[in-house]
Scaffold this motif. Structure first.
Motif, mmCIF file in Angstrom:
data_model
loop_
_atom_site.group_PDB
_atom_site.id
_atom_site.type_symbol
_atom_site.label_atom_id
_atom_site.label_comp_id
_atom_site.label_asym_id
_atom_site.label_seq_id
_atom_site.Cartn_x
_atom_site.Cartn_y
_atom_site.Cartn_z
ATOM 1 N N ARG A 1 16.757 32.531 -21.763
ATOM 2 C CA ARG A 1 17.875 31.725 -21.571
ATOM 3 C C ARG A 1 18.876 32.243 -20.231
ATOM 4 O O ARG A 1 19.838 31.507 -20.075
ATOM 5 C CB ARG A 1 18.824 31.697 -22.820
ATOM 6 N N LYS B 1 22.018 29.720 -19.154
ATOM 7 C CA LYS B 1 21.661 28.288 -19.629
ATOM 8 C C LYS B 1 22.573 28.263 -21.171
ATOM 9 O O LYS B 1 22.427 28.584 -22.186
ATOM 10 C CB LYS B 1 20.338 28.064 -20.232
ATOM 11 N N LEU C 1 23.787 25.267 -22.372
ATOM 12 C CA LEU C 1 23.096 24.417 -23.317
ATOM 13 C C LEU C 1 21.716 24.031 -22.661
ATOM 14 O O LEU C 1 21.526 24.486 -21.262
ATOM 15 C CB LEU C 1 23.691 23.049 -23.310
ATOM 16 N N ASP C 2 20.684 23.111 -23.214
ATOM 17 C CA ASP C 2 19.330 23.149 -22.271
ATOM 18 C C ASP C 2 19.577 22.365 -21.171
ATOM 19 O O ASP C 2 18.980 22.795 -20.219
ATOM 20 C CB ASP C 2 18.508 22.374 -23.450
ATOM 21 N N PRO C 3 20.491 21.369 -21.030
ATOM 22 C CA PRO C 3 20.607 20.886 -19.564
ATOM 23 C C PRO C 3 21.627 21.532 -18.915
ATOM 24 O O PRO C 3 21.853 21.174 -17.360
ATOM 25 C CB PRO C 3 21.136 19.182 -20.050
ATOM 26 N N THR D 1 23.562 24.825 -17.022
ATOM 27 C CA THR D 1 23.435 26.181 -16.467
ATOM 28 C C THR D 1 24.447 26.719 -15.845
ATOM 29 O O THR D 1 25.174 25.986 -15.018
ATOM 30 C CB THR D 1 22.023 26.324 -15.769
#
Length: 740
Positions: free
Chosen positions: A386, A438, A440-442, A444
């Protein structure tokens, strides 16, 4: 073509035939097939000091793959600027081997060691400190990256405007060879070749070489000689050692020699289209300087005085490099070191209309520059992938010895008016880190910073040749001018990027960088050897990188606001030392640049289209009270309001011809821009058109092409120093390439 060129071509071709079996392929052919079959294809870059796809990097970067370099006929570092939004490039006045790069209105046309440029050049991650020999000739190049805007965190000092990163191809694990020969206008002949020879499964080697001979396009009507040509050659050896899967050792050695001239234009009476209020018109492509050509030596003052000839430039560069990469299991540890020695000398007459060489303004120089750099870099992933971390240590030592002598106003002999001799030393060390987290997943978050320590010293020596000229350290210190400078500075970066979809990324960033301070090292009198402080830039950017229609349409847009304080400039100022007005370098004030840069490309079957426009608004918002001529009403140099480079590339397989036909067209438009700090000299609207056609055999072993650059013979000026210096005229080139 002369017997020399035929002999060189035959040797390269014969070496390839002996070293390479007929079935071997060149690594550069693989990206070509990939891009043909998969839309625009991915370009891998190292803009963040690790390998990533171009579309995944939240940095404004223009990248050129081997296929693009071939199709666009990019032959050297300065050629790339024709396709980069917001970039203007030209040779330094009188020095064809030195490039002055400007990105987003930041650049420097000085090639003296005591001035640093804000656009730096890297070759295989090794920093090139001086711009005297930064027009790197591309042979066997894997890719080129132009990073726009400050890169102070990962690339360091002197990157307030950007960085040019040249990555050369590594040795192949099979026998391979390729080469190219060209012939064209102004008796320009070139030859390039490379041979890969694996010594064992774990030791790979490669040898590359190039040669350029160019008569020149500028006719000297006084001496009858041709000017602005060159004779250049270079050789490079690479060794890749892979003892095991974890360790890779890349070693390189390189030597190049560039000899040439770069003279200004003669004038005739008339209303100048380039100089404000000018009463003379430049004549393209002619000069009337009285100084004849000669070969530069290690003592150019003796050459000039003993032979009465000059008009030469000789730059010799020797470099060694090593890149050792080790996969520790927890990350990749990399050690990068490089040594480089540049030996340069020139004799230039700058006033192109002075037929009596003794009366002309002549600058004579001999100098050496030695640099040695070391870097330790570590790339790793954290928290289960991450977070990605890049961190490292950097050290550079640079030593320059230079002697610059001016002659002017003689009648029957050369009259020396200045003889500046100095020794310059710079040491800098830095620690840096950047991490991508990261959230959240989308989404960074990027946080980075670099802390730099720097110390510079300067020492002067009185003239051993001309009585009363030159000076020593004591004469400079008597005016309160220090001979040492130190600076410690932290340059941070913060950025966010959001993956709206798999192929659409939004990003925003704030980045800081600084360019080193220095001295007026070639001052004629000690009171003018003044210092200037580092200039600092904050750049705020936001943009989008996107692809559509199964990667067949790419649209990248970047908007930015860049604020540079303590801007370094040279103009007439009130000297704080003497209290009189003089032409001196100083910290002029604050420059504000706003702009939008767009890069688009589309793949429509066999046709690729591209368009890269840029809009720029550059101005001075504050000028130091010391300035007597520079004001906020003037505009920064080499900052066109509007630019666009666009074109089309076409490649079609024709079975009946047992090969592929290709065609290219590229158009570059620049709105007028200033080339003199005090806005006395400007360009007109510029439109450059390049055309090319080619044929490649089905097995890609042989290709032939015909190119025309600057089809309309667009006249342009690149600098104004006693004369206007011209850009290249129209050129025709026939080229033959082979791969085995």
């Amino acid at each position: 073509m002369s017997h020399k060129h035929l002999l060189l071509t035959s040797c390269l071709y014969g070496l390839a035939m002996m070293a390479t079996p007929a079935h071997a392929s060149d690594a550069a052919a693989e990206p070509a097939a990939t891009e043909q079959s998969q839309g625009l294809g991915d370009i891998v870059v190292t803009a963040q000091r690790r390998e990533e796809k171009l579309q995944d990097v939240p940095v404004a970067v223009s990248a050129f793959s081997p296929v693009m370099i071939r199709q666009l006929n990019i032959v050297d570092a300065i050629s790339t600027s024709k396709f980069v939004p917001g970039m203007i490039s030209g040779h330094n006045a009188g020095l064809g081997s030195a490039n002055a790069y400007y990105l987003r209105a930041l650049g420097n046309s000085q090639s003296t060691a005591t001035f640093d440029a804000p656009i730096t050049t890297y070759v295989n991650d090794i920093y090139i400190a001086r711009q005297n020999a930064n027009n790197y000739a591309f042979f066997d190049t894997e890719r080129v990256e132009i990073l726009r805007g400050p890169q102070g965190t990962l690339f360091g000092r002197n990157t307030t405007g950007g960085a040019i990163n040249v990555i050369l191809r590594k040795p192949a694990d099979h026998f391979a060879a390729s080469g190219e020969v060209t012939g064209g206008s102004f008796d320009r002949y070139t030859a390039k070749g490379t041979v890969d020879v694996p010594l064992s499964e774990k030791v790979l080697s490669k040898v590359s070489a190039f040669y350029i001979s160019d008569r020149g396009y500028l006719k000297n009507i006084t001496t009858g000689e041709w000017m602005n040509g060159e004779k250049t050659w270079g050789i490079r050896g690479d060794l890749r050692i892979r003892p095991n899967t974890a360790l890779t050792i890349d070693l390189s050695a390189e030597y190049s020699r560039n000899a040439g001239t770069y003279a200004g234009l003669r004038n005739v009476a008339g209303t100048s289209p380039y100089v404000v209020g000018g009463t003379t018109v430049p004549v393209f492509y002619e000069t009337a300087a009285g100084l004849r050509r000669t070969d530069c030596t290690q003592n150019n003052i003796n050459t000039l005085l003993n032979t009465g000839k000059g008009a030469c430039n000789l730059t010799m560069v020797t470099s060694l490099g090593a890149n050792v990469s080790y996969d520790t299991g927890a990350g990749t540890l990399t050690y990068i070191t490089g040594w480089r020695r540049m030996n340069q000398g020139y004799i230039n007459q700058y006033d192109g209309s002075t037929a009596n060489p003794y009366a002309g303004y002549i600058l004579v120089d001999n100098g050496t520059n030695d640099q040695w750099s070391q870097e330790v870099k570590f790339n790793t992933s954290l928290f289960g992938g991450r977070a990605k971390l890049t961190t490292g240590l950097f050290y550079l030592q640079e030593i320059s010895n230079d002697r610059q002598t001016s002659f002017n106003g003689g009648t029957t002999s050369f009259r020396a008016i200045q003889d500046s001799i100095y020794r310059f030393k710079a040491e800098t060390a830095a620690v840096y880190a950047q991490t991508d987290i990261k959230l959240l997943d989308p989404l960074t978050l990027t946080l980075g910073g670099r802390y730099t320590w720097e110390r510079k010293t300067l020492h002067f020596t009185p003239s051993p040749t001309f009585t009363g000229l030159g000076y020593g350290d004591a004469a400079v210190q008597a005016y309160g001018i220090p001979l040492a400078q130190s600076v410690n500075r932290f340059t941070p970066r913060i950025a966010l990027n959001y993956k709206a979809t798999r192929d659409v990324m939004l990003f925003a960033s704030a980045t800081n960088g600084f360019k080193s301070g220095g001295w007026n090292g070639t001052a004629a009198i000690p009171s003018s050897a003044v210092t200037f402080r580092p200039e600092k830039t904050w750049s705020y950017e936001a943009g989008v990188k996107s692809e559509f229609f199964d990667h067949r349409l790419r649209v990248n847009v970047t908007g930015y606001i860049a604020r540079t304080t303590d801007l370094q400039a040279t103009a007439a100022v009130l000297s704080a030392v003497t209290g009189t007005i003089a032409q001196l370098p100083f910290n002029a004030g604050t420059q504000l640049v706003k702009g939008v840069e767009i890069e688009t490309s589309a793949k429509l079957g066999d046709l690729t289209l591209f368009a890269n426009p840029s809009f720029m608004d550059a101005k001075y918002t504050y000028i130091s009270p010391a300035a007597t001529t520079l004001t906020t009403a003037l505009a920064p140099v080499r900052a066109p309001t509007f630019q666009i480079s666009s074109g089309a590339l076409y490649e079609k397989s024709v079975p009946e011809l047992k090969g592929t036909l290709g065609a290219s067209v590229a158009w570059r438009h620049n709105s007028p821009y200033w080339v003199a700090v005090l806005n006395t000299t400007h360009t007109n609207t510029e439109d450059f058109l390049d055309l090319g056609v080619s044929y490649r055999t089905q097995d890609d072993h042989i290709s032939v092409g015909f190119d025309v650059s600057n089809v309309t013979d667009q006249k342009t000026v690149t600098a104004n120093f006693l004369s206007l210096f011209p850009g290249d005229p129209r050129r025709y080139t026939v080229r033959v390439r082979f791969k085995m």
